[in-house]
Design a protein around this motif. Structure first.
Motif, PDB file in Angstrom:
ATOM      1  N   VAL A 259       0.838  -1.202   0.000  1.00  0.00           N
ATOM      2  CA  VAL A 259       0.000   0.000   0.000  1.00  0.00           C
ATOM      3  C   VAL A 259       0.876   1.257   0.000  1.00  0.00           C
ATOM      4  O   VAL A 259       0.602   2.227  -0.719  1.00  0.00           O
ATOM      5  CB  VAL A 259      -0.943  -0.004   1.225  1.00  0.00           C
ATOM      6  CG1 VAL A 259      -1.643   1.345   1.366  1.00  0.00           C
ATOM      7  CG2 VAL A 259      -1.973  -1.119   1.102  1.00  0.00           C
ATOM      8  N   TRP A 260       1.943   1.236   0.785  1.00  0.00           N
ATOM      9  CA  TRP A 260       2.857   2.386   0.851  1.00  0.00           C
ATOM     10  C   TRP A 260       3.489   2.643  -0.519  1.00  0.00           C
ATOM     11  O   TRP A 260       3.569   3.780  -0.985  1.00  0.00           O
ATOM     12  CB  TRP A 260       3.944   2.121   1.896  1.00  0.00           C
ATOM     13  CG  TRP A 260       4.846   3.295   2.132  1.00  0.00           C
ATOM     14  CD1 TRP A 260       4.626   4.359   2.968  1.00  0.00           C
ATOM     15  CD2 TRP A 260       6.118   3.515   1.508  1.00  0.00           C
ATOM     16  NE1 TRP A 260       5.687   5.240   2.904  1.00  0.00           N
ATOM     17  CE2 TRP A 260       6.614   4.746   2.027  1.00  0.00           C
ATOM     18  CE3 TRP A 260       6.887   2.810   0.587  1.00  0.00           C
ATOM     19  CZ2 TRP A 260       7.842   5.267   1.637  1.00  0.00           C
ATOM     20  CZ3 TRP A 260       8.107   3.334   0.194  1.00  0.00           C
ATOM     21  CH2 TRP A 260       8.579   4.544   0.714  1.00  0.00           C
ATOM     22  N   GLU A 262       2.339   1.576  -3.510  1.00  0.00           N
ATOM     23  CA  GLU A 262       1.315   1.902  -4.504  1.00  0.00           C
ATOM     24  C   GLU A 262       0.860   3.358  -4.404  1.00  0.00           C
ATOM     25  O   GLU A 262       0.417   3.943  -5.395  1.00  0.00           O
ATOM     26  CB  GLU A 262       0.098   0.982  -4.335  1.00  0.00           C
ATOM     27  CG  GLU A 262       0.364  -0.484  -4.629  1.00  0.00           C
ATOM     28  CD  GLU A 262       0.753  -0.719  -6.075  1.00  0.00           C
ATOM     29  OE1 GLU A 262      -0.138  -0.909  -6.905  1.00  0.00           O
ATOM     30  OE2 GLU A 262       1.963  -0.690  -6.376  1.00  0.00           O
ATOM     31  N   SER A 263       0.955   3.924  -3.211  1.00  0.00           N
ATOM     32  CA  SER A 263       0.514   5.311  -3.031  1.00  0.00           C
ATOM     33  C   SER A 263       1.540   6.324  -3.524  1.00  0.00           C
ATOM     34  O   SER A 263       1.254   7.518  -3.573  1.00  0.00           O
ATOM     35  CB  SER A 263       0.217   5.572  -1.545  1.00  0.00           C
ATOM     36  OG  SER A 263       1.404   5.484  -0.766  1.00  0.00           O
ATOM     37  N   ARG A 264       2.731   5.840  -3.923  1.00  0.00           N
ATOM     38  CA  ARG A 264       3.804   6.770  -4.276  1.00  0.00           C
ATOM     39  C   ARG A 264       4.339   6.621  -5.700  1.00  0.00           C
ATOM     40  O   ARG A 264       5.045   7.505  -6.177  1.00  0.00           O
ATOM     41  CB  ARG A 264       4.975   6.606  -3.278  1.00  0.00           C
ATOM     42  CG  ARG A 264       4.670   7.262  -1.940  1.00  0.00           C
ATOM     43  CD  ARG A 264       5.574   6.745  -0.821  1.00  0.00           C
ATOM     44  NE  ARG A 264       5.328   7.513   0.414  1.00  0.00           N
ATOM     45  CZ  ARG A 264       4.276   7.353   1.195  1.00  0.00           C
ATOM     46  NH1 ARG A 264       3.340   6.452   0.881  1.00  0.00           N
ATOM     47  NH2 ARG A 264       4.118   8.082   2.282  1.00  0.00           N
ATOM     48  N   LEU A 272      -4.769   3.142  -5.918  1.00  0.00           N
ATOM     49  CA  LEU A 272      -5.581   3.270  -4.710  1.00  0.00           C
ATOM     50  C   LEU A 272      -6.712   4.267  -4.899  1.00  0.00           C
ATOM     51  O   LEU A 272      -7.749   4.190  -4.231  1.00  0.00           O
ATOM     52  CB  LEU A 272      -4.689   3.674  -3.532  1.00  0.00           C
ATOM     53  CG  LEU A 272      -3.559   2.688  -3.177  1.00  0.00           C
ATOM     54  CD1 LEU A 272      -2.778   3.192  -1.974  1.00  0.00           C
ATOM     55  CD2 LEU A 272      -4.117   1.298  -2.903  1.00  0.00           C
ATOM     56  N   THR A 273      -6.525   5.209  -5.835  1.00  0.00           N
ATOM     57  CA  THR A 273      -7.574   6.200  -6.087  1.00  0.00           C
ATOM     58  C   THR A 273      -8.852   5.552  -6.621  1.00  0.00           C
ATOM     59  O   THR A 273      -9.933   6.143  -6.530  1.00  0.00           O
ATOM     60  CB  THR A 273      -7.083   7.245  -7.102  1.00  0.00           C
ATOM     61  OG1 THR A 273      -6.624   6.571  -8.280  1.00  0.00           O
ATOM     62  CG2 THR A 273      -5.933   8.070  -6.531  1.00  0.00           C
ATOM     63  N   ARG A 276     -11.749   5.354  -4.324  1.00  0.00           N
ATOM     64  CA  ARG A 276     -12.538   6.539  -3.994  1.00  0.00           C
ATOM     65  C   ARG A 276     -13.882   6.502  -4.714  1.00  0.00           C
ATOM     66  O   ARG A 276     -14.807   7.226  -4.348  1.00  0.00           O
ATOM     67  CB  ARG A 276     -11.775   7.798  -4.407  1.00  0.00           C
ATOM     68  CG  ARG A 276     -10.489   8.023  -3.625  1.00  0.00           C
ATOM     69  CD  ARG A 276      -9.737   9.220  -4.173  1.00  0.00           C
ATOM     70  NE  ARG A 276      -8.430   9.377  -3.539  1.00  0.00           N
ATOM     71  CZ  ARG A 276      -7.483  10.191  -3.968  1.00  0.00           C
ATOM     72  NH1 ARG A 276      -7.709  10.943  -5.046  1.00  0.00           N
ATOM     73  NH2 ARG A 276      -6.331  10.261  -3.348  1.00  0.00           N
TER      74      ARG A 276
END
Length: 517
Positions: A259-260, A262-264, A272-273, A276
């Motif tokens: 997750v860390w 994938e968010s960067r 991850l978006t 939403r």
């Protein structure tokens, strides 16, 4: 930063129905062999393991290896579909499937067989994700329902034909179990040729594409660790034990790191978006619950037919036809009505309600239940699944940008497969514990635990009766557990907001997005 060039051709025009059907011929053949790979070995496994000198733990891994590889690679295939040629990816996944199938059929020991099944599973994972992605690229959401019956028919035939074909091949002396793996090869090669001739997808050239291999590795390692835990817990070690704690802890740490990452990164495997989007999030949850309930509940029906009701493996395969019939008819009818009216949520709600009712009815069965009554219950369950499963994908595909079609579709497929794996493992452990407890209390043989299901025809009549009753009651308990999960899926579906179905294909929408961007 990834740069994107303009499409190599003029604006994508909608494909004619004839062109779509021609392209679907290769896609559906590929999907058929992927489904066949998971079902054709079910009746052949005892013979395969005996011939190769394997143990009961190997028996489990021959099935699990393919399922693990298929599940964990689905997100990566989906992300690749957003970046490179989808046609090439489908053909590549078919090629991997051919290599894995040939290696499985030529295996000389169980280690080689398990390794070959991993390759086969990677190819099957690509087919699982890519077929629906390519369909969305060719066909507008409003028209997808028209072709749902074809998808349902392939799913039904592959599911029913697999165990029957496997049983016939094993019982035919001049063929044998190795043809359970070889049989998919000519279909796969034919699918590659058909796709080359019929699949005409517009290419969008991209430069500077970077695939997040670190994220893919962390997701694969984390999910594999958790799947290994749920697959072996209750048999190789206790659910609450030091081994369980280590595997769960390691899986959670790996996924947190994923997750860390994938968010960067600029091009994450799972954006991850995407979560939403309310529709995507709700359909993902519903798909996971459907996977747990459906695969976890129905995979044990064949065993129930054989052990509790005394039918042969071939007959047990035929007895699953009512559920497949319900699935095929409901998916076809619902798909046609969705295309005609443009409304779809009512079919999701009706499907989830019927699935819940079907599980509730099956929770009442025992070793004396009429086969006609069981067939009626299975029609109800199949009808619910037919209206629900494919239309969850439709709802998500309709509500995401075309550039995220691959990621959204693969995420749904991933969580459905993940739910199915968890459901089979957990409910299998529940069944084993219940059978062991019931037979132990009655002074009968221990039919659960590590042992395979007993052959009641080889047992004394009074003992066989005890075993049939124990397996009948335990199977009913599995459906009782599946019922609230299906009800929860119904609640989730109620919160999905219905949106008008788009009338342009994924390829057309992608061009519009590129032009606007």
């Amino acid at each position: 930063m990834t740069t994107v060039e303009e499409p190599t051709a003029t604006a994508q025009t909608a494909m004619s129905r004839r062109s779509v059907l021609q392209a679907l011929s290769g896609l559906m053949m590929g999907m058929f062999v992927a489904i066949l790979a998971g079902t054709v070995v079910s009746n052949a496994l005892p013979t395969i393991i005996s011939d190769l000198g394997g143990s009961q733990s190997v028996y489990t891994w021959v099935v699990t290896a393919e399922l693990l590889a298929m599940t964990v690679t689905v997100p990566l295939w989906g992300k690749l579909a957003d970046l490179v040629s989808q046609k090439l990816l489908v053909q590549s996944s078919l090629g991997l499937f051919v290599v894995g199938s040939l290696a499985s059929g030529l295996a000389q020991d169980t280690t080689m067989l398990i390794a070959a099944r991993v390759v086969q599973g990677i190819g099957a994972g690509g087919l699982t994700a890519l077929v629906q992605i390519v369909m969305a690229a060719m066909i507008p959401p409003r028209e997808l329902g028209r072709y749902a019956g074809i998808f349902g028919a392939v799913f039904a035939v592959g599911t029913v034909a697999g165990p029957l074909i496997g049983g016939v091949l094993v019982d035919t002396s001049w063929l044998g179990w190795r043809w359970c793996f070889f049989i998919g090869v000519p279909f796969s090669l034919l699918a590659i040729v058909l796709l080359q001739k019929t699949l005409k997808l517009q290419q969008v050239k991209r430069t500077g594409v970077r695939i997040d291999w670190l994220g893919a590795l962390l997701i694969t390692a984390g999910v594999s660790t958790l799947l290994i835990w749920v697959t072996l817990a209750g048999t190789s070690y206790d659910w609450v034990s030091g081994t369980s704690a280590v595997l769960v802890g390691l899986g959670v740490v790996l996924l947190a790191a994923a997750v860390w990452v994938e968010s960067r990164v600029a091009e994450p495997v799972v954006p991850l978006t995407i979560f939403r989007n309310r529709t995507v999030t709700l359909t993902v949850v519903a798909s996971a619950l459907v996977g747990i309930a459906l695969f976890g509940g129905t995979v044990f029906l064949s065993q129930y037919f054989q052990v509790s009701l005394g039918y042969s493996p071939t007959a047990a395969g035929m007895l699953s036809l009512p559920m497949i019939f319900g699935l095929l008819v409901s998916s076809t009818v619902a798909g046609q009505l969705i295309t005609r009216t443009g409304t779809w949520k009512r079919y999701l709600v009706a499907g989830a309600a019927l699935m819940t009712l079907g599980f509730g009815l099956l929770a009442t069965i025992d070793a004396q239940t009429s086969i006609v009554l069981i067939g009626a219950y299975m029609v109800v369950l199949g009808s619910g699944v037919g209206m629900l499963m494919q239309n969850l994908v439709l709802a998500a595909q309709n509500d995401v940008p075309a550039a995220q079609l691959g990621s959204a579709t693969s995420v749904l497929s991933f969580f459905r497969s993940l739910g199915g794996t968890v459901g089979v493992s957990v409910l299998g452990a529940v069944l084993a514990a219940r059978v062991t407890s019931d037979l132990g209390a009655l002074g009968g043989p221990d039919g659960g635990g590590h042992a395979a299901a007993p052959d009641t025809t080889q047992l004394p009549p009074e003992v066989a009766g005890l075993v049939r009753d124990a397996y009948g009651d335990a199977t009913a308990e599995l459906f009782l557990i599946a019922t609230p999960l299906a009800a929860l899926a119904l609640v989730v579906v109620l919160f999905i907001k219905e949106k008008t179905l788009k009338t342009t294909s994924g390829a057309q929408r992608l061009e519009e997005e590129r032009a606007a961007g």
